[in-house]
Enzyme design. Sequence first.
Site, short mmCIF file in Angstrom:
data_model
loop_
_atom_site.label_atom_id
_atom_site.label_comp_id
_atom_site.label_asym_id
_atom_site.label_seq_id
_atom_site.Cartn_x
_atom_site.Cartn_y
_atom_site.Cartn_z
N ARG A 1 5.00 -11.29 3.41
CA ARG A 1 6.46 -11.15 3.40
C ARG A 1 7.05 -10.75 4.75
O ARG A 1 8.26 -10.61 4.88
CB ARG A 1 6.87 -10.18 2.30
CG ARG A 1 6.51 -10.74 0.93
CD ARG A 1 6.84 -9.78 -0.18
NE ARG A 1 8.26 -9.65 -0.38
CZ ARG A 1 8.80 -8.85 -1.31
NH1 ARG A 1 8.01 -8.13 -2.08
NH2 ARG A 1 10.09 -8.78 -1.45
N PRO B 1 0.77 -1.22 0.00
CA PRO B 1 0.00 0.00 0.00
C PRO B 1 0.81 1.28 0.00
O PRO B 1 1.83 1.39 0.66
CB PRO B 1 -0.80 -0.11 1.29
CG PRO B 1 -0.05 -1.05 2.14
CD PRO B 1 0.76 -1.91 1.27
N GLU B 2 0.32 2.24 -0.73
CA GLU B 2 0.79 3.63 -0.66
C GLU B 2 -0.34 4.42 0.01
O GLU B 2 -1.30 3.84 0.51
CB GLU B 2 1.09 4.15 -2.07
CG GLU B 2 2.10 3.26 -2.81
CD GLU B 2 2.38 3.71 -4.23
OE1 GLU B 2 2.41 4.92 -4.48
OE2 GLU B 2 2.56 2.85 -5.09
N HIS C 1 -0.66 -16.54 6.78
CA HIS C 1 0.32 -15.49 7.07
C HIS C 1 -0.19 -14.45 8.07
O HIS C 1 0.21 -13.30 8.03
CB HIS C 1 0.75 -14.81 5.77
CG HIS C 1 1.42 -15.75 4.82
ND1 HIS C 1 2.66 -16.31 5.09
CD2 HIS C 1 1.02 -16.28 3.64
CE1 HIS C 1 2.99 -17.11 4.09
NE2 HIS C 1 2.02 -17.12 3.20
#
Length: 274
Positions: A112, A2-3, A93
């Site tokens: 990640r 996300p930005e 995750h």
Amino acid sequence: MPELPEVETIRKTLQRFVIGKTIASIQVHWPKIIKSPDDSEIFKQILCGQTIQAIRRKGKYLLFDLEDYTLVSHLRMEGKYSVDDTNDPIKKHTHVIFAFTNGQELRYNDVRKFGTMHVLNKGEEMKQKPLIQLGPDPFDAEFSFAYFYEKLKKTNRVIKAVLLDQTVVAGLGNIYVDETLFKAGVHPLRKANKLTKTEARAIQQQAIITLEEAVKQGGTTIRSYVNGQGEMGLFQQQLFVYGQENTPCKNCGKAIVKLKVGGRGTHVCMTCQK
DNA sequence: CACTATGTTGGTTG
DNA sequence: TCAACCAACATAGT
């Protein structure tokens, strides 16, 4: 990944579900995500019993306002939040779970594991890392043309690197920098201190316009981003250059080219961007 | 299988 | 001061 527009969309969707909820217990399955306090056991201890009062955003950070603390969360490349029922299956995750007293849970999922969380004393979050290093949010009055132009004048880096620098302006990432520079008609490799005032103004204005429009569309989903309710964004339908390599420029028809700038994939129209 | 890429950022090196 | 490279980590594509 996300930005600003994605983080803002997450903030808005999440706040509808978690404001007023009290944390009863916490599970941390990947302690490296917790950057402060150092010990994730302390993180769990101090947050239990705290009620979420508001969610704010600065740049790409989410700020959860609690009674005595602020939880500062960065999603980095793949971080996601969801609100689930205690009985809902835990995804592969999911690394941090905040269980509320009403049987619901705020869950942090991050393929990640790059995301970070800092718990800071309430009222001190802006005075220390990580937020103290941030430049103004692009929607703040502080991100004025005078401020921006001064910043450009005193660096000889290329403009793309400057726009990605969160100490200059907080919230732009790879997608929106490429889009902004296309709309401003400026090539990403131009030296910041050689841009004309007109070009600088175009960049500043197009950055704000692009981000505002992306917020309206709920962000950009390229492959994995979803908001706090699992919904995708729609702004990918309005991308001019990002991910558009080898497709015709929507303005001039010439093929969009992909190159590397500062190690990042960079999309540009060689005729529209000077 | 090997190698590359990915919406981020922090650290190291030259 | 800054560019270049690597690291954190997982997965998908070529």
